[in-house]
Design an enzyme around this catalytic site. Sequence first.
Site, mmCIF file in Angstrom:
data_model
loop_
_atom_site.group_PDB
_atom_site.id
_atom_site.type_symbol
_atom_site.label_atom_id
_atom_site.label_comp_id
_atom_site.label_asym_id
_atom_site.label_seq_id
_atom_site.Cartn_x
_atom_site.Cartn_y
_atom_site.Cartn_z
ATOM 1 N N MET A 27 0.837 -1.197 0.000
ATOM 2 C CA MET A 27 0.000 0.000 0.000
ATOM 3 C C MET A 27 0.872 1.246 0.000
ATOM 4 O O MET A 27 0.433 2.335 0.377
ATOM 5 C CB MET A 27 -0.963 -0.011 1.190
ATOM 6 C CG MET A 27 -2.011 -1.098 1.079
ATOM 7 S SD MET A 27 -3.534 -0.769 2.005
ATOM 8 C CE MET A 27 -2.900 -0.695 3.678
ATOM 9 N N GLY A 28 2.119 1.085 -0.438
ATOM 10 C CA GLY A 28 2.993 2.231 -0.543
ATOM 11 C C GLY A 28 3.635 2.626 0.767
ATOM 12 O O GLY A 28 3.665 1.865 1.732
ATOM 13 N N LEU A 30 6.897 2.997 1.220
ATOM 14 C CA LEU A 30 7.821 1.879 1.301
ATOM 15 C C LEU A 30 8.902 2.099 2.356
ATOM 16 O O LEU A 30 9.413 3.202 2.521
ATOM 17 C CB LEU A 30 8.477 1.648 -0.061
ATOM 18 C CG LEU A 30 7.533 1.388 -1.241
ATOM 19 C CD1 LEU A 30 8.334 1.062 -2.495
ATOM 20 C CD2 LEU A 30 6.536 0.277 -0.934
ATOM 21 N N HIS A 31 9.241 1.012 3.041
ATOM 22 C CA HIS A 31 10.294 1.033 4.056
ATOM 23 C C HIS A 31 11.156 -0.219 3.881
ATOM 24 O O HIS A 31 10.970 -0.986 2.929
ATOM 25 C CB HIS A 31 9.693 1.118 5.461
ATOM 26 C CG HIS A 31 8.629 0.106 5.753
ATOM 27 N ND1 HIS A 31 8.878 -1.256 5.788
ATOM 28 C CD2 HIS A 31 7.295 0.249 6.011
ATOM 29 C CE1 HIS A 31 7.764 -1.899 6.092
ATOM 30 N NE2 HIS A 31 6.784 -1.011 6.205
ATOM 31 N N GLY A 33 11.196 -2.979 5.315
ATOM 32 C CA GLY A 33 10.462 -4.240 5.280
ATOM 33 C C GLY A 33 10.022 -4.585 3.871
ATOM 34 O O GLY A 33 10.153 -5.733 3.425
ATOM 35 N N HIS A 34 9.500 -3.595 3.160
ATOM 36 C CA HIS A 34 9.124 -3.828 1.761
ATOM 37 C C HIS A 34 10.351 -4.179 0.922
ATOM 38 O O HIS A 34 10.293 -5.062 0.054
ATOM 39 C CB HIS A 34 8.460 -2.577 1.176
ATOM 40 C CG HIS A 34 7.183 -2.189 1.845
ATOM 41 N ND1 HIS A 34 7.068 -1.055 2.601
ATOM 42 C CD2 HIS A 34 5.961 -2.784 1.870
ATOM 43 C CE1 HIS A 34 5.826 -0.956 3.060
ATOM 44 N NE2 HIS A 34 5.142 -1.989 2.636
ATOM 45 N N LYS A 146 4.899 -9.778 9.876
ATOM 46 C CA LYS A 146 4.300 -8.872 10.864
ATOM 47 C C LYS A 146 2.782 -9.006 10.818
ATOM 48 O O LYS A 146 2.106 -8.954 11.848
ATOM 49 C CB LYS A 146 4.698 -7.417 10.602
ATOM 50 C CG LYS A 146 4.067 -6.435 11.583
ATOM 51 C CD LYS A 146 4.407 -5.004 11.269
ATOM 52 C CE LYS A 146 3.656 -4.481 10.058
ATOM 53 N NZ LYS A 146 2.197 -4.330 10.332
ATOM 54 N N ARG A 184 2.550 2.745 9.098
ATOM 55 C CA ARG A 184 1.836 3.546 10.098
ATOM 56 C C ARG A 184 2.785 4.225 11.079
ATOM 57 O O ARG A 184 2.411 5.206 11.726
ATOM 58 C CB ARG A 184 0.843 2.670 10.869
ATOM 59 C CG ARG A 184 -0.297 2.156 10.011
ATOM 60 C CD ARG A 184 -1.206 1.235 10.812
ATOM 61 N NE ARG A 184 -2.243 0.653 9.978
ATOM 62 C CZ ARG A 184 -3.427 1.197 9.750
ATOM 63 N NH1 ARG A 184 -3.714 2.365 10.298
ATOM 64 N NH2 ARG A 184 -4.311 0.594 8.985
#
Length: 277
Positions: A27-28, A30-31, A33-34, A146, A184
């Site tokens: 869902m964009g 990006l961090h 983890g992505h 997660k 988040r």
Amino acid sequence: MQVVRTRADLRRVLASAPRPVGLVPTMGWLHAGHVSLVERARAESATVVMSIFVNPRQFGEARDFEQYPRNEARDLERAEAAGVDIVFAPGVDEVYPPGFDTVVSVGAIARPLEGAARPGHFDGVATVVAILFALVGAERAYFGMKDYQQVAVIRRMALDLALPTAVVACPTVREPDGLALSSRNARLSVEGRARASVLHRALEAGGALVRAGERSADAVRGAVLDVLASEPAAEVDYVSAADPDTLAELTAIAGRALLSLAVRVEGVRLIDNELVG
């Protein structure tokens, strides 16, 4: 990297793409983890497709949907740097055309925990993922652990509907203090971000109790709650010690258990989990 925004263009570029194809749905915002999902997909795929779509059907509250962080230009830069070949960034009407009237609803595995706390959430997740699986036709799709229940729901859906895309679960990526990476987190203040580390500390306390031989699920849940209670900013939604296969709450921990929780910090709802035993 190619960016496409319609179903037709996605199918066109995929028609000549080398196989196998790996899909990373996001869902964009990006961090790292992505990026870890892309790296796994890149290692196992000739073509990596990332979807960037904030799915309105999995948000129960309009305010939560509106506040979800978005920055497409930033996301596209990060996707390209990570090695994505194709980004599918559609509008809502492209995913759900006018008159759209179909819902994918998974049964028992979707009912507890996040399913109970967020009615309709997993119907929205399963529906959009089924659409993405159908559009991309990837050999594999990559998801972070997660969202343990989400992975379980998608696996159940893929098995039940005989979808050919294999669901690959990847480890949770964490900050140095243990906080699970999440889009988040961007909504937290600096102070709130520091306070949110209590989620991981609480899970670690529960896990340590199980590893020390505690078999009472209530005692383990209590240990998690005690740590959360030490942080005034933590508003607990739920704490769970469940069977990792069915997500039914346990009375006694005889083998493996999934410890999970949902907690609000500064009004931002955060989730995490740890598999123990």
